[in-house]
Design an enzyme around this catalytic site. Sequence first.
Site, PDB file in Angstrom:
ATOM      1  N   ARG A  75      37.831  48.216  55.731  1.00 40.80           N
ATOM      2  CA  ARG A  75      36.992  47.509  56.687  1.00 40.80           C
ATOM      3  C   ARG A  75      37.780  46.383  57.335  1.00 40.80           C
ATOM      4  NH1 ARG A  75      32.382  46.262  52.427  1.00 40.80           N
ATOM      5  NH2 ARG A  75      34.202  46.446  51.090  1.00 40.80           N
ATOM      6  N   ASP A  93      36.851  44.771  34.301  1.00 40.75           N
ATOM      7  CA  ASP A  93      37.132  45.509  35.535  1.00 40.75           C
ATOM      8  C   ASP A  93      37.923  46.780  35.289  1.00 40.75           C
ATOM      9  OD1 ASP A  93      35.806  43.637  37.025  1.00 40.75           O
ATOM     10  OD2 ASP A  93      37.584  42.655  37.816  1.00 40.75           O
ATOM     11  N   GLY A 136      31.956  50.806  45.523  1.00 44.03           N
ATOM     12  CA  GLY A 136      31.709  49.711  44.593  1.00 44.03           C
ATOM     13  C   GLY A 136      30.833  48.625  45.170  1.00 44.03           C
ATOM     14  N   HIS A 191      31.182  38.793  37.973  1.00 42.20           N
ATOM     15  CA  HIS A 191      32.588  39.182  37.896  1.00 42.20           C
ATOM     16  C   HIS A 191      32.912  39.587  36.463  1.00 42.20           C
ATOM     17  CE1 HIS A 191      34.161  38.636  41.909  1.00 42.20           C
ATOM     18  NE2 HIS A 191      33.545  37.471  42.012  1.00 42.20           N
TER      19      HIS A 191
END
Length: 383
Positions: free
Chosen positions: A41, A163, A90, A133
């Site tokens: 993007r 993550d 995601g 996070h």
Amino acid sequence: MNAPRGPLAGVRVVEMAGIGPGPFAGMLLADLGAEVILIERPVKPGDPLDLGPNNICNRGKRSICLDLKNPNAVDLVLGLVSSADALIEGMRPGVMERLGLGPDVCLTRQPKLVYGRMTGWGQAGPLAQTAGHDINYIARSGAMWFSSQANQAPLPPPTLVGDVGGGALYLALGLVAGVLHARAGGAGQVVDAAIVDGSAHLMNLVLSLHAAGRMPVQRGGGLLDGPWWYGTYRCADGRWLSIGALEAQFNAELLQRLGAVGDPAFARPYDPLGWPLGRERMATIIAGRSCDEWCRVFDGSDACVAPVLDPREAAQDPQLRARGTYVERDGVHQAAPAPRFSGFAPEVAAVPRRGADWQAIVEQAGFAARSAEEILALGVIPS
């Protein structure tokens, strides 16, 4: 246009650009030979999350930059989906649906598609729409609990437990499993990979010790966070040494190499009551020599001792250097693809420039009849 040779050659993945675990999963699949088309993007200049050519997680992928608010761009993505095996996204739950790229639309276009959804909290539940996070996900899942000694602040290694471990690796495994299922005659499906689920699942080995009474909830009293023979110690030069001599034979060799056989502080290695004194004594002994001196003492032994290295130091370690574990590509220090395969020696691929492959990708999406000028006129490729 040719997919690299590897165990996943012939697998085509469309990845919606994001941060953290989604890109890492895409990198892992690309490292193993999958063709990964990255839908990027537009970014604002100075965006701290835009790593450009330093974004190792984009290596081996092909990139196109699209304005997904443009309906023509959505049509282009669906054109890519029609020949894809998997998709990675995601975003927060509902965002892909609002873009017109949700799983119902994509699975209608490609019934064999494995639609991978990567989030922290999952697609459902009271926190599904809440930001978070890595550190938050593993705090709530229980995976952070044992990441410190008693009375110290829990501090896990950044991104690795959540993550990457609980997110990216579970997403990649889910996608490969889904593709295998589809190629064996099954239907496509949605893979809901939540970091809280994956990081909790990673706890099952520790939970086995807990069930056996060897890893109590109280930090500092368990088999892997309390003993003097399992921990890290500061050396005379300020560097750190790790010790993990869990088994009796390794413990005996540790004491022999230390010159501490018969030391009363180490007399009962598996008695928790003696661990605090043992840790104090071990800290005193290790502080008496430099890290390099201790490495020479333990070189080639089964005492389960290793220096704590930073990533640059690790690249020069004889073991990792022999395996080529760390490499440099285009001036960027990075880890080589893993795991290793006897029939496949992957190269460390380059990181593509943002949007560099747009013309080939547009053609692949079924827009081949239109000229580059016509495509640009549609406004799907940001200027």
